[in-house]
Design an enzyme around this catalytic site. Structure first.
Site, PDB file in Angstrom:
ATOM      1  N   ILE A 174       5.205  -2.751  -6.041  1.00  0.00           N
ATOM      2  CA  ILE A 174       5.634  -2.193  -4.502  1.00  0.00           C
ATOM      3  C   ILE A 174       6.892  -1.770  -4.424  1.00  0.00           C
ATOM      4  O   ILE A 174       8.342  -1.982  -4.429  1.00  0.00           O
ATOM      5  CB  ILE A 174       5.475  -3.434  -3.495  1.00  0.00           C
ATOM      6  N   LYS A 175       7.105  -0.210  -4.382  1.00  0.00           N
ATOM      7  CA  LYS A 175       8.111   0.919  -4.221  1.00  0.00           C
ATOM      8  C   LYS A 175       8.324   1.071  -2.877  1.00  0.00           C
ATOM      9  O   LYS A 175       7.780   0.371  -1.837  1.00  0.00           O
ATOM     10  CB  LYS A 175       7.717   1.925  -4.191  1.00  0.00           C
ATOM     11  N   ILE A 176       9.286   0.641  -3.178  1.00  0.00           N
ATOM     12  CA  ILE A 176      10.473   0.045  -2.117  1.00  0.00           C
ATOM     13  C   ILE A 176      11.896   1.100  -1.558  1.00  0.00           C
ATOM     14  O   ILE A 176      12.946   0.843  -2.798  1.00  0.00           O
ATOM     15  CB  ILE A 176      10.937  -1.135  -1.565  1.00  0.00           C
ATOM     16  N   ILE A 184       3.441   1.470  -6.243  1.00  0.00           N
ATOM     17  CA  ILE A 184       2.535   2.117  -4.644  1.00  0.00           C
ATOM     18  C   ILE A 184       3.671   2.072  -3.794  1.00  0.00           C
ATOM     19  O   ILE A 184       4.392   0.809  -3.271  1.00  0.00           O
ATOM     20  CB  ILE A 184       1.052   1.208  -4.539  1.00  0.00           C
TER      21      ILE A 184
END
Length: 372
Positions: free
Chosen positions: A139-141, A108
């Site tokens: 967690i998408k960064i 996400i």
């Protein structure tokens, strides 16, 4: 499972689905893909959620409740998307357990409007991890300049990360360095490195789209011969960089402490030019220890007629470097292209996020309790 997907998995490529919706989860369709298509992970992005929410299929009750509470659009959006990701994490939890946390992952994304704000990205990553509250979430960064220290800080807190929007080899090396630095900081805090995972999403098809456009404008025979070669060459050289880093003393020291390698993930693998095979960015990027996240159409194409013949990456580095050198000789600047793609990538994610906010707002208004 088809022979092509079986072989792909056997070659060490983790097959992830680049799509998610509440209907896909509740109908059991996502679970079926784990068996029928060897899917072991899921990636999401704002455009995927926008499509799902605007269709309204399965979201009405939650949106009505959120509208009744008069929450903000931003809060509603987070409640909706994290609920889907949480449920998808539960569907994939058996895979997560079977693979020791390597797969069974669901990604996400942080709010892309924060892509150039390090501290806000770190705070958003922590909030998303707390909201989903599942060990198999990623967690998408984005791999922007501001995103690099955010990646390090997030990993250092023991949060697993999917680094997205990587186009250039230089930036990819910086991403790997950010990951290793985060692991070193986590180790200094006494955290269990074995519980921290990461993938680095290297975008593929957009490279061909941009470079082919420039080759077509040249119109020469030499330019024509290079069409459709840049993206695969770029990704293969990224794998070479991955091998170099995982062969370093620095990585070996972390590995000895139980750290997991940050796997290269091939993203944007849907073929956009109909002149190319629709399985191009899968069959030409087969290498152990990688992930390929596919839109459903690409997944089905591989299942139907993909030809997986073994590793198609190792041993290609000299040829791949020659492709990029030949492009430079024609006046097509690699650095200019990858910088442009990163800028456009952030803009596209922001635009999709704004569309997602618009769709959520429209659904909140449609399903709000009627006054009087």
């Amino acid at each position: 499972m088809t022979d092509a997907l079986t072989r792909l998995s056997q070659e060490g490529v983790a097959i992830w689905l680049d799509d998610l919706s509440r209907r896909r989860i509740s109908s059991g369709a996502l679970g079926e893909l784990l068996d029928a298509r060897s899917v072991v992970g899921v990636t999401t992005n704002p455009a995927i959620f926008q499509k799902a929410i605007s269709a309204g299929d399965g979201y009405e009750r939650q949106v009505h409740e959120l509208a009744t509470r008069r929450v903000t659009v931003e809060e509603a959006l987070r409640m909706i998307t994290t609920a889907d990701v949480r449920d998808a994490c539960d569907v994939l939890r058996p895979v997560y357990e079977e693979t020791g946390g390597l797969d069974g992952r669901v990604s996400i994304e942080v709010d892309p409007r924060l892509a150039h704000d390090t501290e806000a990205t770190i705070a958003e990553a922590k909030q998303l991890a707390w909201l989903v509250e599942r060990p198999n979430v990623l967690i998408k960064i984005p791999a922007t300049r501001a995103g690099l220290p955010a990646i390090t800080a997030t990993i250092a807190q023991g949060i697993s990360v999917n680094v997205t929007l990587i186009f250039s080899l230089e930036r990819y090396r910086e991403v790997m360095d950010a990951y290793l630095t985060g692991l070193e900081q986590a180790a200094a805090k006494g955290l269990d490195l074995g519980r921290i995972h990461s993938v680095a999403s290297f975008f593929v098809s957009r490279v061909d789209t941009e470079i082919d456009k420039r080759l077509d404008s040249l119109g020469t025979g030499q330019a024509k011969a290079l069409r459709g070669k840049a993206a695969v060459a770029n990704a293969r050289l990224a794998y070479q960089a991955f091998e170099e880093v995982t062969g370093s003393d620095r990585w070996q020291a972390l590995s000895a402490q139980g750290a997991n390698a940050q796997r290269p993930l091939w993203a944007s693998t849907g073929v956009k030019d109909p002149a190319y095979p629709d399985t191009l960015y899968v069959t030409e990027l087969v290498a152990p220890g990688t992930v390929n996240t596919m839109p459903e159409a690409t997944l089905e194409a591989v299942a139907d007629h993909g030809e997986v013949t073994g590793d198609t990456v190792k041993g290609t580095y000299e040829e791949s470097r020659r492709v990029l050198d030949d492009l430079e000789a024609l006046g097509i600047s690699y650095e200019e292209v990858v910088n442009l793609l990163e800028e456009e990538g952030v803009e596209k994610f922001e635009s999709a996020w704004n569309d997602l906010l618009g769709s959520t707002r429209a659904e909140l208004e449609r399903l709000a309790p009627k006054e009087g």
